[in-house]
Every structure is written in C-alpha cells, then in structure tokens.
Design a protein around this motif. Structure first.
Motif, PDB file in Angstrom:
ATOM      1  N   UNK A 116       0.898  -1.162   0.000  1.00 33.73           N
ATOM      2  CA  UNK A 116       0.000   0.000   0.000  1.00 33.73           C
ATOM      3  C   UNK A 116       0.929   1.202   0.000  1.00 33.73           C
ATOM      4  N   UNK A 117       0.550   2.263  -0.697  1.00 37.38           N
ATOM      5  CA  UNK A 117       1.439   3.430  -0.786  1.00 37.38           C
ATOM      6  C   UNK A 117       1.738   4.020   0.591  1.00 37.38           C
ATOM      7  N   UNK A 118       0.833   3.817   1.542  1.00 29.39           N
ATOM      8  CA  UNK A 118       1.039   4.411   2.869  1.00 29.39           C
ATOM      9  C   UNK A 118       1.619   3.415   3.880  1.00 29.39           C
ATOM     10  N   UNK A 119       2.000   2.223   3.424  1.00 28.48           N
ATOM     11  CA  UNK A 119       2.394   1.175   4.382  1.00 28.48           C
ATOM     12  C   UNK A 119       3.578   1.595   5.263  1.00 28.48           C
ATOM     13  N   UNK A 120       4.624   2.149   4.653  1.00 28.63           N
ATOM     14  CA  UNK A 120       5.825   2.477   5.425  1.00 28.63           C
ATOM     15  C   UNK A 120       5.552   3.637   6.401  1.00 28.63           C
ATOM     16  N   UNK A 121       5.022   4.783   5.918  1.00 26.22           N
ATOM     17  CA  UNK A 121       4.710   5.841   6.898  1.00 26.22           C
ATOM     18  C   UNK A 121       3.680   5.426   7.948  1.00 26.22           C
ATOM     19  N   UNK A 122       2.756   4.523   7.586  1.00 23.16           N
ATOM     20  CA  UNK A 122       1.772   4.089   8.595  1.00 23.16           C
ATOM     21  C   UNK A 122       2.438   3.299   9.711  1.00 23.16           C
ATOM     22  N   UNK A 123       3.449   2.506   9.347  1.00 24.14           N
ATOM     23  CA  UNK A 123       4.161   1.770  10.402  1.00 24.14           C
ATOM     24  C   UNK A 123       4.872   2.754  11.328  1.00 24.14           C
ATOM     25  N   UNK A 124       5.522   3.760  10.730  1.00 27.75           N
ATOM     26  CA  UNK A 124       6.198   4.774  11.554  1.00 27.75           C
ATOM     27  C   UNK A 124       5.185   5.501  12.432  1.00 27.75           C
ATOM     28  N   UNK A 125       4.042   5.800  11.850  1.00 23.01           N
ATOM     29  CA  UNK A 125       2.984   6.474  12.617  1.00 23.01           C
ATOM     30  C   UNK A 125       2.532   5.587  13.779  1.00 23.01           C
ATOM     31  N   UNK A 126       2.389   4.301  13.489  1.00 26.92           N
ATOM     32  CA  UNK A 126       1.953   3.361  14.528  1.00 26.92           C
ATOM     33  C   UNK A 126       2.937   3.373  15.693  1.00 26.92           C
ATOM     34  N   UNK A 172      -2.711 -11.702  12.986  1.00 22.37           N
ATOM     35  CA  UNK A 172      -1.361 -12.132  13.366  1.00 22.37           C
ATOM     36  C   UNK A 172      -1.004 -13.473  12.726  1.00 22.37           C
ATOM     37  N   UNK A 173      -2.014 -14.296  12.482  1.00 26.23           N
ATOM     38  CA  UNK A 173      -1.716 -15.610  11.895  1.00 26.23           C
ATOM     39  C   UNK A 173      -1.194 -15.482  10.470  1.00 26.23           C
ATOM     40  N   UNK A 188       4.131  -3.849  10.173  1.00 33.12           N
ATOM     41  CA  UNK A 188       2.853  -3.149  10.364  1.00 33.12           C
ATOM     42  C   UNK A 188       1.859  -4.041  11.109  1.00 33.12           C
ATOM     43  N   UNK A 189       1.778  -5.305  10.716  1.00 35.22           N
ATOM     44  CA  UNK A 189       0.812  -6.190  11.383  1.00 35.22           C
ATOM     45  C   UNK A 189       1.214  -6.473  12.828  1.00 35.22           C
ATOM     46  N   UNK A 190       2.528  -6.510  13.069  1.00 31.69           N
ATOM     47  CA  UNK A 190       2.964  -6.671  14.465  1.00 31.69           C
ATOM     48  C   UNK A 190       2.526  -5.450  15.273  1.00 31.69           C
ATOM     49  N   UNK A 191       2.653  -4.263  14.679  1.00 29.96           N
ATOM     50  CA  UNK A 191       2.214  -3.051  15.396  1.00 29.96           C
ATOM     51  C   UNK A 191       0.704  -3.083  15.584  1.00 29.96           C
ATOM     52  N   UNK A 192       0.008  -3.594  14.587  1.00 31.46           N
ATOM     53  CA  UNK A 192      -1.457  -3.676  14.730  1.00 31.46           C
ATOM     54  C   UNK A 192      -1.827  -4.667  15.829  1.00 31.46           C
TER      55      UNK A 192
END
Ligand SMILES: [Fe+2]
Ligand SMILES: [Fe+2]
Lengths: 386, 148
Positions: A116-126, A172-173, A188-192
């Motif tokens: 997703x275009x926002x995947x990397x900044x979303x992880x940083x945001x998380x 998580x699975x 990202x999923x780990x942060x979620x």
C-alpha cells in the motif's frame, strides 16, 4: 559447520539424540571448528564485495529526519525499495546470502499482494503514536454514571473487548506467510497486533473501573472464531479477502463505533479511551483501503479478483449487519447510551440509525475512491429495518 | 470575545499563536505522536457562505505553516480535511474551551463533527477525512491551546 538442524530433521521425530559427549565429539571433528583452532578464519562474509551476493551494500549513511531515523530515511539512502517479486529466501531485503542459501516456500511473494502506498509511513505512525492504557488515560478522573448508562457501556465494551481478540487472532496468523523481503507488512501487522492487544486491555480495564462488570459475549465472536479456524474458510482464505474483510469492512465499522463511543462518552475518561482507540483503528482502515487500491492497480487478472472480492464483500456486509448492527446487545446498548438511559431509548435509536447511515456512507466512499465501487451491490441496507 | 492566546480568534494571527503554543510544549506533542496532516478551518457567514479559510500544515510534532487561503482550496488536493462552522458557532466553542480550560465531553471536536449540526467535517476524499480520526488527539490538543 555442524548442521544440527538438518541432522535432527533427517531422523524421525523423537528418535534418540546423541549424548552430549557424542555431540561434543562431532563438534570437535567439524572442519570449520578445526580450522578456527588453527587460527584459520573463514572471513568470507568479511571480505565479500558489497555487490549483493554475500554482502549487501557498503557506505550507506542514512540521515535522520526531524522526527528521528525513519524507515523512509533508510529506504531513501539505500535505494532498497521493494521490487515486484521477492526471492524465495528468509533474508532481509538487500542483504547477501550464504553460497547455497536455503530456499523458503513463503505463501506470499509478490508486491501487489501486500503493498500500500502508505504502508511504510503508517508503520512509523503506529510506532510514534503508541500509548499506554495504564498511564495515558486519566483513570483518576473517572466519574460515576447512572446505573443503566454504566450497564450499557459495560455491554458495549464487552463486545469491543471480544472484537479485539478476533482482529489480533486473524491478522497475526498471516505474519509468517509474508516473505521477509516485504518486512514492512510484517512490521505493520505486528504493530497492529500490539494496538489490538491494547484495545482489549483498555476496554477490560474500563469495564472493571467504575462499578460495573463484564456483560454478555455475543455469538458474533464465536462465529468468526469458528470461521477462521476452518481450513477452507471463505472469509479468511486469502490475504486480499482477509484484509478486505478485517481492515475495510470490520474495522471500518468498528472505527465508526469508536467515533460513536467518543461521541457518547459522558466522562473525560471515556472520551480519552475512545479517542485513542479511534486513532489506532483509523490507521488499520487506512492500510486496508490503500492496499485495496494498490491491488486493484497492480494485480494480474484483476477483473476476476474483483468479482471474487465483491462476493466476499457481500458476505462480510451481511454478516456484520445481522450479527452486529442488529444484535440486541449492540443496538440496545447504543440506544441507551445515546438516549441517556432506558427511558430515552427511542430517541437513542434514531441516533444509532444515523450513525449506521454515516458508517455505510463512509465505507462506500472509501472503497469507491480505492477503485472498488459497490454503490449498487452493497448488502448494507440504506436504513436499518428498525 | 477573547481567547487566552491573545490574538482575535479565527484570524491567521490567532492560529499563529496556537502554533507557537504547540511549539512551546514539545514533550506533550511528542507523547501524542507524529502528526503529518494538512488541516483546514473554514469560518462561514450567517448565510452559510465561507468568510475565511485557514490551512494549517502539521509536520512531525509541530504546526509548521499557517496560511490564509481561498476557501475553495480546502476542497482540493492541498488539504486532507477541514472543519467548517458558522462564525458564531466557532466563537461559542472557543469561548467554552477558554472558560473550561479544555473541551468538556459535549464539546470535543469528534463529538461536534459526528453530530454534524454545528461543526462539519469536510474534505476531498474519505481517506483524507479519515486523517481527522487517525490524528485526532493531536488536533484536539492543538485546538485546546486557545485556552492558554
Ligand atoms: Fe482494535
Ligand atoms: Fe483495529
């Protein structure tokens, strides 16, 4: 080198292991150990040219941005953006490998499947917007609520506690199925998963913090948990389905419920709780929406995939309407909260219906802007039949 | 009406004061987390037509730009979302926050926007408007700077 793992894998499970003395003897006889004893180091990794074969790059000096050193900063400095296809390896993207790298049969190896275009900044945001259910909610400001309001809120939070388990368990699975080349989706999923854990925590804490207690679990949870454990389950049969079902449908609706929770909150504590969970939830929805867009723009055979996704979307929407929006505990708890008591339920119901319309409208707008128009196919009725 | 940050409410100078107040409290905003968003505030006249529009740029933990803009720009790609309300409703809200020192439960931005009767959430895209939810605590804290 002694390949203990391969030795173990070659023997039947629970076959006798060597004794410790035998194992030490094997180590002693190992060619590499013998060479090191003679001062003859391998240093293959040390002397390797930084050409991506045994060593990745050299001389990269990423500059931190004002916020600190972000993944965006190191991607920019290294130029190691993900290509369309990942190699079948358990290796960090851009690193070198041993001469004969062990191949791994990851389930998901293509960029369009995860990106997703926002995947990397979303992880940083998380990471930046993590908060503590223990410390960041001003629990000492808790105020007494009228008993029917407290009971309704405890029921609402009981459902939410349960919904958070589901999000973690299902998402998580998937983490082990993604090729390590696309580390961003794993992170990202780990942060979620951490976000969802905190949501479970904060709702459980709230339930026990103000004279109430846990309410009734609804079958919605068991139905979904059952579904996710089936080998041939439809809802979670692919990442595209899972992400759509969870991030876009489920969390899109939960985001609306969190906004509603903030709106309904009568105390600063309840306002704070819902404001914080709302932020996390909107991040999950943001990934799902832009992943959907990326998939539509990059997946092969996209028409067929979209037809399948329409089918899945219809199932998810029907499921959610029947088991959630029309469930007595959800509907009545929200009507009591919005009507400020059992006596105000009729008025509260109108507010609930308005929230539902808003949820539906935002959902349809989000997916349409991602390139997935369900205006004419959406199974959410325009109005709840109540 | 007055606001504790000094300047006439809803003017560029007022938002500049709020940005300065935000900058003066870096620990609080760092705790809330990074906040990258382009946020508009629109002030409407009694007939509902826009009287003034301000576009704020938030970056990392600060408000890095405050611009007076043509109201139409808030509906374009430069703005993630904006909040629109009549001047009188904005002034009532600001007066309330100043008096209480913070927004009470019936006056938080999300509450007002969800009711959608006095303060409205607008934007060119849903994902842009979703930024209001995603970074909500930072915006709420910023808005409450008007209490001083
Ligand atoms: Fe959650
Ligand atoms: Fe979530």
């Amino acid at each position: 080198m002694v390949s203990t793992f391969s030795q173990i894998r070659e023997v039947p499970a629970f076959a006798a292991l060597p004794t410790k003395a035998e194992f030490v003897e094997q180590l002693n006889a190992d060619e590499y150990a013998r060479r090191v004893r003679n001062g003859d180091f391998d240093l293959g990794w040390f002397n390797a040219a930084p050409d991506g074969t045994r060593w990745g790059q050299w001389g990269v000096r990423a500059q931190p941005s004002r916020r600190g050193l972000t993944l965006m900063d190191i991607d920019k400095a290294s130029g190691l953006f993900p290509e369309a296809f990942a190699p079948p390896l358990a290796a960090p993207r851009g690193g070198g490998t041993e001469r004969e790298p062990t191949t791994v049969n990851w389930g998901i190896n293509e960029r369009w499947e995860v990106w997703a275009e926002n995947l990397v900044p979303l992880y940083e945001e998380a990471c930046s917007r993590q908060w503590s259910a223990t410390e960041d909610i001003e629990w000492s400001r808790m105020e007494e609520l009228p008993p029917d309001m407290e009971r309704a809120l405890c029921q609402f939070n009981t459902f939410l506690t349960m919904a958070e388990y589901l999000a973690t368990d299902v998402l998580a699975s998937w983490i082990p199925k993604f090729n390590t080349y696309f580390h961003e989706i794993k992170l990202f999923l780990a942060s979620q998963a951490m976000d969802e854990a905190r949501h479970t925590e904060v709702f459980r804490k709230r339930i026990f913090a103000n004279g109430g207690g846990l309410g009734q679990a609804i079958n919605f949870g068991s139905q979904l948990a059952q579904q996710s454990s089936l080998a041939d389950n439809i809802l979670f049969g692919s990442w595209a389905f899972t992400s759509y079902g969870v991030h876009v449908v489920f969390e899109g609706a939960i985001l609306s419920m969190f906004r509603f929770g903030e709106f309904l909150g009568k105390t600063d504590v309840d306002k704070q709780i819902f404001r914080m969970v709302m932020q996390d939830e909107a991040r999950h929805v943001a990934y799902g929406t832009l992943h959907l867009k990326y998939m539509i723009e990059h997946a092969p055979d996209v028409e067929r995939r979209l037809e399948e996704l329409h089918y899945l979307a219809s199932i998810s929407e029907m499921f959610f309407t029947s088991f959630f929006f029309l469930h007595p505990t959800t509907l009545e708890a929200c009507a009591i909260l919005a009507g400020e008591g059992v006596d105000g339920m009729d008025k509260g119901l109108e507010v609930y219906k308005a929230l539902y319309r808003k949820m539906r409208e935002e959902y349809l707008m989000r997916i349409k802007q991602a390139g997935f128009d369900r205006t004419d196919r959406c199974m959410y009725p325009e109005e709840l039949p109540i | 009406m007055t606001s504790a940050v000094g300047a006439q409410p809803l003017t560029k100078a007022w938002f500049d004061d709020m940005a300065a107040a935000m900058q003066a409290d870096p620990d609080r905003y760092r705790r809330l987390g990074m906040n990258d968003a382009r946020v508009g505030f629109r002030v409407d006249g009694e007939d509902g037509s826009p009287e003034a529009a301000i576009l704020l740029g938030f970056r990392d933990f600060e408000c890095t730009s405050v611009e007076e803009v043509d109201a139409q720009r808030l509906d374009g790609p430069d703005c993630d979302y904006y909040l629109a309300a009549d001047r009188r409703d904005w002034e009532d809200l600001i007066a309330h926050v100043v008096e209480k020192g913070r927004a009470d439960p019936s006056h938080t931005l999300n509450t007002l926007v969800l009711a959608d009767d006095r303060v409205h959430l607008r934007g060119a895209t849903q994902l842009g408007m979703d930024t209001f939810y995603r970074l909500n605590a930072s915006l709420q804290a910023f808005f409450e700077e008007c209490a001083g």
